[in-house]
Design a protein around this motif. Sequence first.
Motif, PDB file in Angstrom:
ATOM      1  N   ASP A  73     -21.110 -15.025  -5.286  1.00 17.12           N
ATOM      2  CA  ASP A  73     -20.817 -16.076  -6.446  1.00 17.12           C
ATOM      3  C   ASP A  73     -19.438 -15.477  -6.915  1.00 17.12           C
ATOM      4  O   ASP A  73     -18.573 -16.228  -7.271  1.00 17.12           O
ATOM      5  N   LEU A  74     -19.523 -14.002  -7.167  1.00 21.90           N
ATOM      6  CA  LEU A  74     -18.334 -13.650  -7.691  1.00 21.90           C
ATOM      7  C   LEU A  74     -17.050 -13.593  -6.705  1.00 21.90           C
ATOM      8  O   LEU A  74     -15.960 -13.980  -7.264  1.00 21.90           O
ATOM      9  N   ALA A  75     -17.264 -13.549  -5.335  1.00 20.29           N
ATOM     10  CA  ALA A  75     -16.199 -13.635  -4.458  1.00 20.29           C
ATOM     11  C   ALA A  75     -15.573 -15.066  -4.436  1.00 20.29           C
ATOM     12  O   ALA A  75     -14.565 -15.345  -4.363  1.00 20.29           O
ATOM     13  N   ALA A  76     -16.496 -15.912  -4.666  1.00 17.39           N
ATOM     14  CA  ALA A  76     -15.986 -17.349  -4.562  1.00 17.39           C
ATOM     15  C   ALA A  76     -15.279 -17.613  -5.473  1.00 17.39           C
ATOM     16  O   ALA A  76     -14.428 -18.536  -5.621  1.00 17.39           O
ATOM     17  N   LEU A  77     -15.703 -17.358  -6.869  1.00 16.78           N
ATOM     18  CA  LEU A  77     -15.020 -17.624  -8.057  1.00 16.78           C
ATOM     19  C   LEU A  77     -13.428 -17.036  -8.217  1.00 16.78           C
ATOM     20  O   LEU A  77     -12.604 -17.482  -8.529  1.00 16.78           O
ATOM     21  N   MET A  78     -13.473 -15.748  -7.685  1.00 17.62           N
ATOM     22  CA  MET A  78     -12.375 -14.719  -7.560  1.00 17.62           C
ATOM     23  C   MET A  78     -11.403 -15.692  -6.666  1.00 17.62           C
ATOM     24  O   MET A  78      -9.996 -15.970  -7.085  1.00 17.62           O
ATOM     25  N   GLU A  79     -11.712 -16.039  -5.693  1.00 21.31           N
ATOM     26  CA  GLU A  79     -10.935 -17.029  -4.568  1.00 21.31           C
ATOM     27  C   GLU A  79     -10.598 -18.173  -5.247  1.00 21.31           C
ATOM     28  O   GLU A  79      -9.477 -18.719  -4.873  1.00 21.31           O
ATOM     29  N   HIS A  80     -11.218 -18.823  -6.237  1.00 20.03           N
ATOM     30  CA  HIS A  80     -11.078 -20.173  -6.718  1.00 20.03           C
ATOM     31  C   HIS A  80      -9.945 -19.504  -7.774  1.00 20.03           C
ATOM     32  O   HIS A  80      -8.990 -20.470  -7.877  1.00 20.03           O
ATOM     33  N   LEU A  81      -9.796 -18.601  -8.171  1.00 21.71           N
ATOM     34  CA  LEU A  81      -8.918 -18.370  -9.388  1.00 21.71           C
ATOM     35  C   LEU A  81      -7.650 -17.463  -8.742  1.00 21.71           C
ATOM     36  O   LEU A  81      -6.780 -17.430  -9.554  1.00 21.71           O
ATOM     37  N   GLY A  82      -7.815 -17.365  -7.294  1.00 24.03           N
ATOM     38  CA  GLY A  82      -6.580 -16.580  -6.806  1.00 24.03           C
ATOM     39  C   GLY A  82      -6.417 -15.010  -7.154  1.00 24.03           C
ATOM     40  O   GLY A  82      -5.452 -14.721  -7.192  1.00 24.03           O
ATOM     41  N   LEU A  83      -7.571 -14.378  -6.986  1.00 23.17           N
ATOM     42  CA  LEU A  83      -7.675 -13.137  -7.762  1.00 23.17           C
ATOM     43  C   LEU A  83      -7.863 -12.249  -6.381  1.00 23.17           C
ATOM     44  O   LEU A  83      -8.923 -12.449  -5.692  1.00 23.17           O
ATOM     45  N   SER A  84      -7.396 -11.212  -6.223  1.00 22.41           N
ATOM     46  CA  SER A  84      -7.586 -10.301  -4.994  1.00 22.41           C
ATOM     47  C   SER A  84      -6.921  -8.936  -5.566  1.00 22.41           C
ATOM     48  O   SER A  84      -6.284  -8.776  -6.561  1.00 22.41           O
ATOM     49  N   GLY A  85      -7.447  -7.916  -4.667  1.00 21.36           N
ATOM     50  CA  GLY A  85      -6.879  -6.659  -5.005  1.00 21.36           C
ATOM     51  C   GLY A  85      -7.493  -6.166  -6.351  1.00 21.36           C
ATOM     52  O   GLY A  85      -6.641  -5.534  -7.068  1.00 21.36           O
ATOM     53  N   ALA A  86      -8.409  -6.587  -6.898  1.00 17.87           N
ATOM     54  CA  ALA A  86      -9.226  -6.424  -8.112  1.00 17.87           C
ATOM     55  C   ALA A  86      -9.758  -4.904  -8.321  1.00 17.87           C
ATOM     56  O   ALA A  86     -10.375  -4.410  -7.460  1.00 17.87           O
ATOM     57  N   LEU A  87      -9.830  -4.532  -9.606  1.00 19.17           N
ATOM     58  CA  LEU A  87     -10.804  -3.475  -9.975  1.00 19.17           C
ATOM     59  C   LEU A  87     -11.995  -4.263 -10.392  1.00 19.17           C
ATOM     60  O   LEU A  87     -11.993  -5.082 -11.425  1.00 19.17           O
ATOM     61  N   ILE A  88     -13.125  -3.961  -9.823  1.00 19.39           N
ATOM     62  CA  ILE A  88     -14.576  -4.324 -10.252  1.00 19.39           C
ATOM     63  C   ILE A  88     -15.120  -3.351 -11.075  1.00 19.39           C
ATOM     64  O   ILE A  88     -15.490  -2.304 -10.677  1.00 19.39           O
ATOM     65  N   CYS A  89     -15.614  -3.732 -12.160  1.00 18.18           N
ATOM     66  CA  CYS A  89     -16.303  -2.766 -13.357  1.00 18.18           C
ATOM     67  C   CYS A  89     -17.613  -3.611 -13.363  1.00 18.18           C
ATOM     68  O   CYS A  89     -17.927  -4.640 -14.021  1.00 18.18           O
ATOM     69  N   GLY A  90     -18.647  -2.753 -12.750  1.00 13.18           N
ATOM     70  CA  GLY A  90     -20.259  -3.369 -12.971  1.00 13.18           C
ATOM     71  C   GLY A  90     -20.962  -2.344 -13.768  1.00 13.18           C
ATOM     72  O   GLY A  90     -21.124  -0.924 -13.552  1.00 13.18           O
ATOM     73  N   VAL A  91     -22.168  -2.777 -14.451  1.00 10.01           N
ATOM     74  CA  VAL A  91     -23.121  -2.120 -15.271  1.00 10.01           C
ATOM     75  C   VAL A  91     -24.365  -2.247 -14.725  1.00 10.01           C
ATOM     76  O   VAL A  91     -24.717  -3.529 -14.851  1.00 10.01           O
TER      77      VAL A  91
END
Length: 257
Positions: A73-91
């Motif tokens: 889900d997160l990957a699909a949304l990031m691709e939709h928004l054109g985001l790559s090379g991100a820092l992912i912060c998860g708790v």
Amino acid sequence: MPTFFDRDGVSLHYAYSSGNGTPLVFANSLGTDFRIWDDVVAGFPNHPVLRIDKRGHGLSGNGPTSIAILAEDLAALMEHLGLSGALICGVSVGGLIAQQLGHARPDLAARLVLMDTGMKIGTDAIWNERIEIAQSGGTEAMADAVMDRWFSASFKKTRQTELAGYRTMLCTISNAGYADVSRAIRDCDLSEQTPHLTQPCHVLVGGDDQATPPALNKALADAIPGASYSEVPGVGHLPCIETPDAVIAAIQSTLNA
């Protein structure tokens, strides 16, 4: 601006703000929505920032759920928004999602901050009990016990108005959504794949975390080559709420790594 994204028929609620530099993407814990990151996001006014309510949480719909699906889900949304090379912060479960995304899509997840999590969280017995409570009595029936696991004694004593607000947040989570994500956590074991992560990574944990104790987080950090590790004394399971400055500092140091 909060908006919605269709992912295989499931409506996912998210907030995105554009900016310069490395995108920052945040993944929440079980029983919370993306507002738990408000004070952390405020520390990065110039970065692109994405926050998402996972399935069954916040304003997102229910649907088939596993850690792999939540990462997709997160990957699909990031691709939709054109985001790559991100820092992912998860708790917590967000940390499991971040690990899974880092393994499956290192092009999207270039850096990781893993908070109050592990490669495997809890036992089948623990999760089966919580699933049963969610299905029979709902999140209201477990709310007081969850607050004890989420927050330090100091927070519960001195920040009671906020505590009441986060209790209400938990109780707005759908019972089905809580149970589905609990099953996803129960069935997730990343101990084979996480040691192969190659991204810069920092593991942070509240020193008083009862849900995912420091030892579990230290084992996670030790398993990831080159990962750094820190504890925040006197803080519970959600440092992003209790001590956002510590989370901001961990993100900044990982951006600079």
